[in-house]
Design an enzyme around this catalytic site. Structure first.
Site: not given
Length: 411
Positions: A269, A271, A308, A312, A338-339
């Site tokens: 499987e 991805g 990502r 991560y 705004c971060e």
């Protein structure tokens, strides 16, 4: 010359700039030829197994055109929500070519999957017992937790002992009791330990666990090894050695089938492996900002479009398409959210100027599919390169999209 060359003329620097100017930025671009080549590469690596089936893990990228393209290549579809199941049916997949492997969903959602006729993997004893009492006539697969820590980030390690995914192999006696009490039949076993796994021993260790369990269950049709194959994010990055993996896994699989007494289907499987390297995310540089210790290149996107690197701590190569031969300098590429919103910290990139177009690579998997409207920003458009032409496959959102489901009340 750029440090990380593009793969072919269809996705050359010049063509990417042309497409970026045509459709505007921020913009996702997917190369269908790369997807096809990755699919064929995996198929070739496991070609000695006659009963092999590849199911695309569509949570990586659910654009309907990508689903249709993979269906034409012969892929099945791995889904994790009833909505992904419905998208798969819209894309032309036969219900039995779709595997539904959800986590922590209600029995009602699983019953919907039964109504649609797809294959189902169940990953907890509570739902399994409810399902067996209600629908003992509908065979299901079982997702096993092999108690293996895998993947390059804890957030994408899903097979360890404390994971919410899968039925622990220590719970097999309880599983057998449920099957006996309900009369439910199982038609396969599923396992997935994590993503970005380059160490093939992790796969082999998991295979041994699932073979040991499956041998005690007669009449299964498949064993599903999930995926987790690592793709390179830089020129010298590690990746899963498919040939070495297939050599070891095929031998174990054949030995299992011989002892089991019949051939079963081996399911993979992938991805990210299929679509990650096909994707290119184009952004415009809004501003170059100097501070006491840094030079920021601020672009017209943020983690609302590609999360990502922030979520991560994933590395994505960044190239300056507009000035590839410029003097290489160090930049921190940031977004407009705004971060804290950093695509790449202290990267050596060809000189970046305001107005330049940057390309963020490996943007085909878990990028658009994890996008949001944070800060009330619009999701970007998507383009697919197919048969040497570029096609718009998703329009950029507008204010109408943001307000589509809002109901105003008298205030």
């Amino acid at each position: 010359m750029m440090s990380n060359e593009f793969k072919n003329s269809l996705i050359s620097r010049e063509n990417l700039i042309k497409i970026g100017n045509k459709y505007g930025t921020p913009l996702y671009i997917y190369d269908s030829l790369t997807i096809k080549n990755q699919y064929l590469k995996l198929q070739k690596a496991f070609s000695e197994i006659k009963h092999l089936k590849i199911y695309y893990a569509c949570k990586a990228n659910t654009n309907l055109n990508i689903l249709k393209f993979l269906q034409k290549l012969g892929s099945g579809l791995d889904t994790v929500s009833i909505q992904e199941v419905e998208l798969g049916l819209m894309a032309g997949f036969h219900p039995r070519e779709i595997i539904f492997t959800p986590n922590c969903v209600s029995i009602h959602e699983i019953n919907k999957a039964v109504d649609l006729g797809v294959r189902i993997n169940i990953d907890n004893l509570s739902i399994l017992e409810q399902f067996g009492n209600d629908k003992p006539y509908y065979p299901v697969g079982i997702r096993i937790n092999p108690h293996i820590m895998a993947g390059n980030n804890y957030k994408i390690s899903v097979g360890h002992v404390d994971s919410k995914f899968g039925i622990s192999y220590y719970q097999i006696p309880h599983l057998k009791r449920i099957l006996k009490n309900t009369g439910l039949k199982i038609d396969g076993f599923h396992m997935h330990t994590g993503s970005d796994i380059s160490d093939i021993e992790t796969f082999i260790k998991g295979a041994k666990v699932i073979f040991k369990i499956a041998i005690d269950f007669p009449n299964i049709d498949y064993i599903d090894f999930g995926s987790g194959f690592k793709v390179p994010y830089t020129k010298n990055d590690k990746k899963t050695d498919l040939n070495s993996l297939s050599f070891s896994l095929i031998k174990q699989f054949e030995d299992f089938c011989k002892i089991y007494g019949k051939k079963v289907t081996l399911i993979l499987e992938p991805g990210k492996f299929l679509v990650s390297e096909s994707g290119y995310f184009l952004v415009h540089v809004n501003v170059i900002k100097h501070t006491t210790s840094n030079v920021f290149a601020g672009v017209d996107s943020g983690f609302n479009h590609l999360i990502r690197p922030m979520y991560y701590e994933a590395y994505h190569s960044i190239e300056n398409l507009s000035n590839p031969n410029g003097c290489r300098r160090f930049y921190t590429v940031v977004g407009y959210i705004c971060e804290s919103d950093t695509f790449g910290f202290n990267r050596k990139i060809a000189e970046i100027r305001e107005g330049d177009i940057l390309c963020i690579k490996n943007a085909g998997a878990y990028c658009f599919s994890m996008s949001s409207n944070y800060n009330s920003r619009y999701r970007p458009s998507e383009v697919m390169i197919f048969k040497e032409k570029d096609f718009l496959i998703r329009k950029r959102e507008t204010m109408k999209d943001l307000l589509r489901n809002v109901i105003e009340i008298p205030i």
